[in-house]
Motif scaffolding. Structure first.
Motif, short mmCIF file in Angstrom:
data_model
loop_
_atom_site.label_atom_id
_atom_site.label_comp_id
_atom_site.label_asym_id
_atom_site.label_seq_id
_atom_site.Cartn_x
_atom_site.Cartn_y
_atom_site.Cartn_z
N LYS A 186 0.84 -1.21 0.00
CA LYS A 186 0.00 0.00 0.00
C LYS A 186 0.87 1.25 0.00
CE LYS A 186 -4.14 -1.88 0.51
NZ LYS A 186 -5.13 -1.81 -0.56
N TYR A 187 0.34 2.28 -0.68
CA TYR A 187 1.00 3.59 -0.66
C TYR A 187 0.50 4.37 0.56
CZ TYR A 187 2.07 2.63 -5.59
OH TYR A 187 2.51 2.07 -6.76
N PRO A 188 1.26 5.36 0.99
CA PRO A 188 0.83 6.11 2.19
C PRO A 188 -0.52 6.78 2.01
CG PRO A 188 2.85 7.06 1.25
CD PRO A 188 2.60 5.78 0.55
N PHE A 189 -0.85 7.22 0.79
CA PHE A 189 -2.13 7.90 0.64
C PHE A 189 -3.31 6.94 0.68
CE2 PHE A 189 -2.22 6.52 -3.71
CZ PHE A 189 -0.99 6.79 -4.27
N GLU A 190 -3.03 5.65 0.74
CA GLU A 190 -4.10 4.66 0.86
C GLU A 190 -4.35 4.27 2.31
OE1 GLU A 190 -2.21 1.83 -1.95
OE2 GLU A 190 -4.06 1.98 -3.12
#
Lengths: 570, 272, 190
Positions: A142-146
């Motif tokens: 996962k990316y941080p914005f997720e």
């Protein structure tokens, strides 16, 4: 030195470069292996500075003047290279975003291990172990914005855990989190404590959770250690704590005052949790009289000033943020909106100020459909104060900040001056009129943000999480201000996670979950059934829970009210 | 489709499995070839070739639509420049300007060729970046023996850009809520409004700089000593061969151009 | 005068934060004020005001941050081509360094306390913008995007646009925030 002592601070003084004042003054402290030390204190007490000193970041990476010594497993932090100190110690900061320095969860967790030069297999093993401990398995890519704030904070903990530190320091790890996030973090801390015997040092404003888990609590104020005791002893000194700017757990404060009223020794073992309080109450010969209250929620006879009619909102990326919302806000109400992050609270209030227009349905503000009104037009009627005051301070002086909107609206200079002077006076900022806003403390900036909105004389004031990252004194100061504005007739809408303040200040509560309003009623009625709603870790304040357990028909909102409710049985 | 960083498209094809170094070399390859080649036929055929690679790599051609507007701006700029400001002799003179420049059939062909150069760079770069993750960028930079600190800084810049984008919108909304019409007025007036926007963003930036140093220290960022890498990319014999090919072809192209006039514009060099 | 820069944690923080801040500003500048006829250009390059100021405060790392931001932003709209990196990207690295060098040589104060400081600031911005304009349009020429007559047009418009943007955005930032920024350990002026 005791061989079980893992952290030792001897006569520590610290002053930042360019500062005249010492931020830490003669701090002495020892932490034993496996101990859970809580640190409490008002804002500006020096808690974060102490955390930086415990890790060696002060003095290695921060310029200033130091006296005294700090030892981590016997290593003097001033005399050993920082990377040697950091082998044994991990630190988690308050802001979940700034700590996420890579672009994927797994990368974040292995990053410190790469810096240590570990072989690949060892990195993988530790990283997956750490993610399992914090409950983030499955999120590796996962990316941080997720991720939510709580998830990012758990990743931050995992990132430190993977180093296998013997000590973990957490500086206000739950301040920026919603109730779900807070619960998740404390669950992780509990796991670390029970299953991994880790030494923990936790700075927290949330004393009720700290009281449950800490072995010892240190009280810091103005750079000095005022007390270091077990939670029960420390939190029993209620008046002293409150004078220092730290609020003890509600049930502790209630029993403290109850005992004092009865002339009993206030040093008796005071409860720290609602469960302990209930047990203590059941031994007392008291009756509980339901308080007489007016239902100050909806006034069905008046016209709503804000109304939502079957409103749906879909963000450009397809996220459905509001689903069929119907709502009426009446003049003079004090509404608290609660719910987990992502439940739609901010989206809801953004519709009230016209930043967002509904995808379906209609929002009217003071009779005007928001789709037909400009944001500037609505801004005169509905003021919005952001969670982070730094997002809405953009002038070079406090005075100009308050005058900014008024100048944009073309008000005459004399009226501008009058309004600004009045609002600065009211908010205790008059002496700072010529000061740049960024030189003010966070609490002052928060008040300034409110002032800038107040100067516009809106009828409705919306405040988005005004208490995040604030100590209780500052939080109450903001809430008292909002209450006084409400007493003057202004309609107040507050988004907050602080259930104690919701109970003490709000008259009506909206509970949001997954884009819907799932509960809407008087604060008393909503808090009474909050746990039944099973919504994202929202729990009523301690005092409310205590009395609901005693009598499910009695919903108490504050310690004062509780004291008025209790009657001694002869 | 899941939101990704940058231009990356989540798919699976041989291009995705290229070593990060090869991806960087491929990026350089397209750009250098575009720069060296001037023959319009070769340029536009190469573009077609790249578009075929898009299909093979399972990257939707619609990705290129993103650049359509600005490709149009570039095209217009190039055509404008050559039509008004060049003296390329040709078989047919369409127009002569009072200031001495003129438009011939070769002018238009040359401009078309320059557009082709830019388009080849554009489509080639887009292709490569669509198969390149953030990890590939970092590992690609490292494999070029550029210090890790720089690669990490670029990665950190991407990370913080997402945070500041969020800040930008919040500050902008806050200004709008206080009566600022950011999109109205001339350039200078709008500039003045942006000054107000700049102050909170700058304050946030300076505060975060210090916090970031603490975080990086806490995570033990090691720039001097030995560090290891979680991901492993192996450059097999095939990869080495491809790398050598990607390096050799531009050199060869340049040599053929300079020595034998291949890949040049028809009739090059010319006066004007 | 600051000692020779070493790329440590502080420098990484300055560069990354500058780039992270300037990147969205660059994206919006291109969208908001594109210049028809001139490729990858904005009539008002807002981020220049920021990274010039960052460079004056924190040294070459601010310029490096500006370079990264410009390269990424311009590439985002125009493609990540060698041409885009060489013109705007490198140009926006060189320009603020030129301004910094002039400031250092003439010992001006970024707080802009005196008229002399203002004069040095204006002159350094103008020289830096001119240097950048010359660089960018020479690269355009080398890539065949423009012809010689448009080289001068491009240089002039670039010079005017950048100078105005940097002075309008950068001057208030220097004047109002330098006192605050001075407290930062990354500030290069003693």
């Amino acid at each position: 030195m005791d061989s079980r002592c893992v952290l030792k601070v001897e006569g520590l003084w610290w002053k930042y470069q360019g500062s005249k004042e010492w931020v830490l003054k003669d701090v002495n402290l020892e932490v034993s292996e496996g101990e859970f030390l809580g640190i409490v204190g008002p804002s500006g007490a020096g808690k974060t500075t102490l955390c930086l000193a415990l890790t060696g970041i002060i003095p290695h990476a921060v310029r200033g003047k130091i006296r005294g010594r700090v030892f981590v497993f016997g290593k003097d932090t001033s005399k050993n290279p920082l990377h040697r100190i950091m082998e044994d110690i991990g630190i988690v900061f308050q802001d979940p975003d700034i700590q996420f320095v890579t672009m994927r969860v797994i990368d974040e967790v292995v990053f410190p291990l790469e810096n240590l030069g570990l072989p690949r297999e060892a990195m993988a093993k530790r990283a997956y172990w750490a993610l399992k401990v914090v409950g983030m398995m499955g999120f590796e890519d996962k990316y941080p914005f997720e991720l939510s704030g709580g998830q990012k904070q758990r990743v931050a903990i995992a990132s430190m855990l993977a180093k296998l530190p013997k000590i973990l320091i957490l500086d206000e790890p739950t301040s920026d989190l919603d109730p779900v996030g807070k619960r998740e973090i404390f669950q992780v801390l509990q796991t670390l404590r029970e299953e991994h015997d880790m030494t923990l040092v936790v700075v927290e404003h949330n004393v009720e959770e700290l009281a449950k888990y800490a072995d010892r609590v240190l009280l810091l104020n103005q750079g000095r250690v005022l007390a270091q005791e077990d939670p029960r002893s420390l939190f029993s000194k209620c008046e002293y704590l409150i004078r220092t700017g730290v609020y003890p757990p509600q049930v502790t404060e209630f029993f403290y005052r109850l005992n004092k009223y009865r002339g009993l020794s206030v040093a008796n073992k005071l409860p720290l949790t609602p469960e302990e309080a209930y047990e203590a109450m059941s031994k007392l010969k008291v009756s509980v009289t339901p308080p007489i209250v007016e239902d100050a929620s909806k006034n069905c006879k008046s016209t709503p000033i804000i109304s939502f009619e079957n409103v749906e909102y879909v963000y450009p990326d397809g996220t459905v943020a509001l689903r069929g919302v119907d709502l009426k806000v009446f003049r003079g109400e004090f509404i608290a909106i609660i719910g987990a992050n992502g439940s739609g609270k901010t989206t809801l209030v953004k519709h009230m100020v016209g930043i967002l227009k509904p995808t379906k349905g209609r929002v009217t503000v003071l009779g005007k459909d928001t789709r037909e009104a400009s944001v500037s037009e609505l801004a005169l009627k509905v003021g919005y104060v952001y969670q982070n005051p730094d997002h809405q301070l953009f002038c070079t002086t406090v005075y100009d900040e308050c005058a900014y909107a008024l100048r944009n609206l073309g008000l005459p200079p004399q009226e501008i001056e009058e309004r600004v002077e009045k609002v600065l006076e009211r908010l205790g900022l008059k002496e700072f009129a010529g000061t740049p806003p960024y030189f003010l403390s966070k609490g002052q900036r928060q008040r300034l943000a409110v002032a800038t909105v107040l100067a516009m004389k809106p009828e409705v004031i919306i405040v988005d999480e005004p208490t995040t990252g604030q100590d209780h004194v500052q939080s109450r100061s903001i809430m008292d201000l909002l209450k006084s504005l409400n007493d003057e007739g202004k309609t107040i809408v507050v988004i907050t996670h602080d259930m104690r303040l919701v109970a003490e200040y709000a008259k009506r509560v909206l509970v949001m979950s997954k884009g819907k309003i799932i509960a809407d009623g008087s604060v008393r009625s909503v808090l009474a059934r909050l746990e039944d709603l099973d919504v994202s870790a929202l729990t009523p304040p301690q005092i409310t829970r205590l009395f609901l357990k005693i009598n499910p028909n009695v919903s108490i909102l504050s310690v004062e009210e509780a004291l008025r409710t209790v009657r001694w049985v002869a | 489709m899941r939101r990704t960083f940058f231009l990356y498209v989540e798919e699976n094809s041989p291009l995705y499995r290229l070593h990060p170094l090869l991806k960087i070399l491929l990026l350089l390859f397209f750009n250098l070839e575009a720069w060296i080649i001037e023959s319009p036929t070769v340029l536009w055929l190469s573009i077609v070739g790249v578009l075929v690679l898009f299909k093979l790599a399972k990257i939707p051609l619609a990705r290129l639509l993103k650049f359509l507007l600005f490709a149009a701006i570039i095209t217009q700029a190039i055509m404008f420049s050559y039509i008004l400001g060049s003296k390329i002799p040709g078989n047919v003179v369409y127009y002569e300007f009072p200031w001495g420049t003129y438009v011939t059939d070769r002018t238009l062909l040359y401009a078309f060729s320059m557009v082709g150069r830019f388009m080849l760079m554009l489509v080639g770069s887009t292709l490569v970046l669509a198969v390149t993750r953030d990890i590939d960028i970092i590992y690609g930079i490292i494999s070029l023996k550029i210090p890790y600190a720089l690669a990490f800084t670029v990665s950190l810049a991407f990370r913080f850009a997402t945070i500041f984008i969020d800040d930008y919108f919040k500050v902008r909304d806050a200004m709008i809520l206080r009566g600022t019409a950011l999109d109205k007025g001339g350039i200078l007036e709008r500039a003045r409004k942006y000054v107000n926007l700049s102050i909170p963003l700058m304050v946030l930036a300076v505060r975060r700089m210090l916090e970031l140093t603490y975080v990086l220290e806490a995570k033990g960022l090691n720039l001097k000593g030995k560090r290891s890498y979680f991901y492993e990319f192996k450059l097999g014999s095939l990869g080495i061969a491809l790398a050598l090919t990607l390096i050799t072809i531009p050199i060869l192209t340049l040599f053929l151009k300079m020595s034998y006039g291949l890949f040049t514009f028809p009739g090059w060099p010319f006066n004007g | 005068m600051a000692s020779a820069p070493v790329f440590g944690i502080r420098q990484i923080a300055v560069t990354a934060i500058t780039a992270g801040l300037c990147l969205p500003l660059a994206l919006f500048a291109i969208i908001l004020v594109p210049i028809p006829g001139l490729p990858a250009a904005s009539g008002f390059w807002i981020p220049a005001g920021f990274y010039f100021v960052m460079t004056l405060w924190f040294g070459v790392w601010g310029a490096l941050g500006g370079h990264i931001a410009t390269t990424i932003a311009m590439g985002y709209f125009f493609g990540y081509t060698l041409h885009i990196w060489m013109d705007g990207g490198l140009g926006d690295f060189i320009a603020p360094i030129v301004a910094l060098v002039i400031f250092k040589l003439l010992r001006a104060n970024p707080e802009l306390k005196e008229k002399r400081d203002y004069a040095v600031w204006i002159v350094s911005v103008m020289i830096a913008s001119l240097v950048c304009g010359l660089w960018v349009h020479t690269v355009h020429l080398l890539f065949g995007i423009i012809t010689w007559p448009f080289w001068w047009v491009g240089v002039l418009t670039y010079f005017i646009g950048d100078t105005l943007a940097i002075l309008i955005v950068g001057t208030p930032l220097l004047k109002t925030l330098t006192e605050y920024v001075k407290q930062s350990p990354m500030y290069i002026w003693k």
